[in-house]
Design a protein around this motif. Sequence first.
Motif, PDB file in Angstrom:
ATOM      1  N   THR A 128       0.961  -1.211  -0.031  1.00 10.55           N
ATOM      2  CA  THR A 128      -0.049  -0.047   0.019  1.00 10.55           C
ATOM      3  C   THR A 128       0.794   1.114   0.023  1.00 10.55           C
ATOM      4  O   THR A 128       1.638   1.355   0.773  1.00 10.55           O
ATOM      5  CB  THR A 128      -0.921   0.133   1.241  1.00 10.55           C
ATOM      6  OG1 THR A 128      -1.874  -1.067   1.151  1.00 10.55           O
ATOM      7  CG2 THR A 128      -1.805   1.448   1.274  1.00 10.55           C
ATOM      8  N   VAL A 129       0.682   2.201  -0.887  1.00  9.28           N
ATOM      9  CA  VAL A 129       1.132   3.496  -0.977  1.00  9.28           C
ATOM     10  C   VAL A 129       0.436   4.501  -0.296  1.00  9.28           C
ATOM     11  O   VAL A 129      -0.952   4.597  -0.898  1.00  9.28           O
ATOM     12  CB  VAL A 129       1.824   3.760  -2.474  1.00  9.28           C
ATOM     13  CG1 VAL A 129       2.443   5.013  -2.228  1.00  9.28           C
ATOM     14  CG2 VAL A 129       2.782   2.772  -2.808  1.00  9.28           C
ATOM     15  N   ALA A 130       0.646   5.220   0.506  1.00  8.93           N
ATOM     16  CA  ALA A 130      -0.032   6.353   1.289  1.00  8.93           C
ATOM     17  C   ALA A 130       0.599   7.441   1.618  1.00  8.93           C
ATOM     18  O   ALA A 130       1.746   7.593   1.639  1.00  8.93           O
ATOM     19  CB  ALA A 130      -0.566   5.742   2.511  1.00  8.93           C
ATOM     20  N   LYS A 131      -0.067   8.694   1.287  1.00  5.00           N
ATOM     21  CA  LYS A 131       0.484   9.845   1.961  1.00  5.00           C
ATOM     22  C   LYS A 131      -0.241  10.073   3.419  1.00  5.00           C
ATOM     23  O   LYS A 131      -1.586   9.832   3.639  1.00  5.00           O
ATOM     24  CB  LYS A 131      -0.160  11.074   1.138  1.00  5.00           C
ATOM     25  CG  LYS A 131       0.558  12.642   1.565  1.00  5.00           C
ATOM     26  CD  LYS A 131       0.079  13.506   0.672  1.00  5.00           C
ATOM     27  CE  LYS A 131       0.190  14.958   1.362  1.00  5.00           C
ATOM     28  NZ  LYS A 131      -0.405  15.824   0.657  1.00  5.00           N
ATOM     29  N   ILE A 132       0.572  10.500   4.147  1.00  5.51           N
ATOM     30  CA  ILE A 132      -0.011  10.767   5.566  1.00  5.51           C
ATOM     31  C   ILE A 132       0.533  11.922   6.117  1.00  5.51           C
ATOM     32  O   ILE A 132       1.410  12.425   6.013  1.00  5.51           O
ATOM     33  CB  ILE A 132       0.766   9.725   6.620  1.00  5.51           C
ATOM     34  CG1 ILE A 132       0.186   8.256   6.311  1.00  5.51           C
ATOM     35  CG2 ILE A 132       0.133   9.688   8.323  1.00  5.51           C
ATOM     36  CD1 ILE A 132       0.875   6.891   6.931  1.00  5.51           C
ATOM     37  N   ARG A 133      -0.653  12.523   6.682  1.00  7.97           N
ATOM     38  CA  ARG A 133      -0.406  13.958   7.449  1.00  7.97           C
ATOM     39  C   ARG A 133      -0.259  13.648   8.793  1.00  7.97           C
ATOM     40  O   ARG A 133      -1.491  13.205   9.417  1.00  7.97           O
ATOM     41  CB  ARG A 133      -1.067  15.021   7.024  1.00  7.97           C
ATOM     42  CG  ARG A 133      -0.901  16.312   7.768  1.00  7.97           C
ATOM     43  CD  ARG A 133      -2.013  17.393   7.274  1.00  7.97           C
ATOM     44  NE  ARG A 133      -1.777  18.419   8.104  1.00  7.97           N
ATOM     45  CZ  ARG A 133      -0.932  19.628   8.027  1.00  7.97           C
ATOM     46  NH1 ARG A 133      -0.103  19.510   6.960  1.00  7.97           N
ATOM     47  NH2 ARG A 133      -0.872  20.572   8.950  1.00  7.97           N
ATOM     48  N   VAL A 134       0.737  13.539   9.579  1.00  7.74           N
ATOM     49  CA  VAL A 134       0.792  13.550  11.010  1.00  7.74           C
ATOM     50  C   VAL A 134       0.816  14.686  12.016  1.00  7.74           C
ATOM     51  O   VAL A 134       1.893  15.571  11.715  1.00  7.74           O
ATOM     52  CB  VAL A 134       1.674  12.190  11.452  1.00  7.74           C
ATOM     53  CG1 VAL A 134       3.032  12.757  11.286  1.00  7.74           C
ATOM     54  CG2 VAL A 134       1.549  12.110  13.070  1.00  7.74           C
ATOM     55  N   SER A 135      -0.100  14.931  12.689  1.00  7.34           N
ATOM     56  CA  SER A 135      -0.394  16.214  13.595  1.00  7.34           C
ATOM     57  C   SER A 135       0.019  16.004  14.817  1.00  7.34           C
ATOM     58  O   SER A 135      -0.096  17.082  15.553  1.00  7.34           O
ATOM     59  CB  SER A 135      -1.793  16.937  13.199  1.00  7.34           C
ATOM     60  OG  SER A 135      -2.671  16.072  13.583  1.00  7.34           O
ATOM     61  N   ARG A 136       0.213  14.827  15.437  1.00  8.55           N
ATOM     62  CA  ARG A 136       0.431  14.585  16.860  1.00  8.55           C
ATOM     63  C   ARG A 136       1.895  14.330  16.939  1.00  8.55           C
ATOM     64  O   ARG A 136       2.508  13.627  16.083  1.00  8.55           O
ATOM     65  CB  ARG A 136      -0.729  13.769  17.257  1.00  8.55           C
ATOM     66  CG  ARG A 136      -0.564  12.168  16.386  1.00  8.55           C
ATOM     67  CD  ARG A 136      -0.219  10.961  17.105  1.00  8.55           C
ATOM     68  NE  ARG A 136      -0.355   9.947  16.559  1.00  8.55           N
ATOM     69  CZ  ARG A 136       0.527   9.110  15.825  1.00  8.55           C
ATOM     70  NH1 ARG A 136       1.775   9.833  15.624  1.00  8.55           N
ATOM     71  NH2 ARG A 136       0.247   8.184  15.207  1.00  8.55           N
ATOM     72  N   PRO A 137       2.417  14.634  18.100  1.00 11.28           N
ATOM     73  CA  PRO A 137       3.811  14.251  18.477  1.00 11.28           C
ATOM     74  C   PRO A 137       3.619  12.606  19.078  1.00 11.28           C
ATOM     75  O   PRO A 137       2.554  12.172  19.126  1.00 11.28           O
ATOM     76  CB  PRO A 137       4.069  15.099  19.436  1.00 11.28           C
ATOM     77  CG  PRO A 137       2.951  15.530  20.065  1.00 11.28           C
ATOM     78  CD  PRO A 137       1.922  15.608  19.136  1.00 11.28           C
ATOM     79  N   VAL A 138       5.012  11.943  18.967  1.00 10.41           N
ATOM     80  CA  VAL A 138       4.803  10.672  19.746  1.00 10.41           C
ATOM     81  C   VAL A 138       4.868  11.021  21.043  1.00 10.41           C
ATOM     82  O   VAL A 138       5.875  11.815  21.554  1.00 10.41           O
ATOM     83  CB  VAL A 138       6.275  10.216  19.186  1.00 10.41           C
ATOM     84  CG1 VAL A 138       6.279   8.862  20.043  1.00 10.41           C
ATOM     85  CG2 VAL A 138       6.115   9.701  17.675  1.00 10.41           C
ATOM     86  N   ARG A 139       4.021  10.528  21.841  1.00  9.96           N
ATOM     87  CA  ARG A 139       3.966  10.736  23.459  1.00  9.96           C
ATOM     88  C   ARG A 139       5.068   9.865  24.165  1.00  9.96           C
ATOM     89  O   ARG A 139       5.593   8.867  23.369  1.00  9.96           O
ATOM     90  CB  ARG A 139       2.641  10.310  23.732  1.00  9.96           C
ATOM     91  CG  ARG A 139       1.424  11.144  23.331  1.00  9.96           C
ATOM     92  CD  ARG A 139       0.112  10.723  24.189  1.00  9.96           C
ATOM     93  NE  ARG A 139      -0.117   9.042  24.039  1.00  9.96           N
ATOM     94  CZ  ARG A 139      -0.511   8.543  23.143  1.00  9.96           C
ATOM     95  NH1 ARG A 139      -0.998   9.264  22.053  1.00  9.96           N
ATOM     96  NH2 ARG A 139      -0.762   7.314  23.431  1.00  9.96           N
ATOM     97  N   GLU A 140       5.647  10.430  25.046  1.00 10.47           N
ATOM     98  CA  GLU A 140       6.582   9.664  25.841  1.00 10.47           C
ATOM     99  C   GLU A 140       6.234   8.404  26.295  1.00 10.47           C
ATOM    100  O   GLU A 140       7.094   7.478  26.288  1.00 10.47           O
ATOM    101  CB  GLU A 140       7.164  10.560  27.116  1.00 10.47           C
ATOM    102  CG  GLU A 140       7.979  11.690  26.829  1.00 10.47           C
ATOM    103  CD  GLU A 140       9.247  11.485  26.139  1.00 10.47           C
ATOM    104  OE1 GLU A 140       9.980  10.325  26.523  1.00 10.47           O
ATOM    105  OE2 GLU A 140       9.757  12.290  25.180  1.00 10.47           O
ATOM    106  N   THR A 141       5.103   8.297  26.410  1.00 11.81           N
ATOM    107  CA  THR A 141       4.508   7.140  26.959  1.00 11.81           C
ATOM    108  C   THR A 141       3.718   6.151  25.794  1.00 11.81           C
ATOM    109  O   THR A 141       3.079   5.288  25.982  1.00 11.81           O
ATOM    110  CB  THR A 141       3.331   7.102  28.159  1.00 11.81           C
ATOM    111  OG1 THR A 141       2.455   7.947  27.532  1.00 11.81           O
ATOM    112  CG2 THR A 141       4.036   7.995  29.344  1.00 11.81           C
TER     113      THR A 141
END
Length: 189
Positions: A105-118
């Motif tokens: 699968t080829v996808a474009k992703i917009r990630v608006s959240r950070p990686v949480r420490e937990t």
Amino acid sequence: MTQDGDLDALVRKRIRGLRVARGWSLDDLAARCWLSPSTLSRIETGHRRIALDQLAPIARALGTTLDQLVEPVADEDVVIRPHRDETRGLTTWLLSRDPGLPGVTVAKIRVSRPVRETAELGVHPGKDWFTVLSGTVELRLGERTILVRAGEAAEFSTMIPHAFGGHDGPAELICILDHDGQRSHLHGS
């Protein structure tokens, strides 16, 4: 082969279009498919019916298949619309709607959240690959934190616990995922 008028006209346009796109004259195509230039001209202009024994060598010479020459025009929606998952902070555009690459699968992703420490790091069989279009992606890979900036790419085994998110703001990326990666990253299971 049924000589349906619309399909027949479409096949003729495809033959001519492929020939012209290659910069070939009727003589050039004729030499490659063992038909006369006049026969090809009459086929392209609709003055001769297309026979299956002519269509197969024409398709072969043009580097296509019979299926591709005669497939009907699809009236499907050609616009790829985003799917927003507010909970996970992801917007995805599935770029590979056609199963041309089985299991990929080829996808474009917009990630608006950070990686949480937990954040719980996921593990699944396979490999992930992505290139960052804008922003910076924070990739947690086992014990490491890797910043992947616009214009850079990352590829890694997904058997290493991993998670990703935007670093100091949203980021956009293009990714190639296998079946397990698609299920994990695009569907959140």
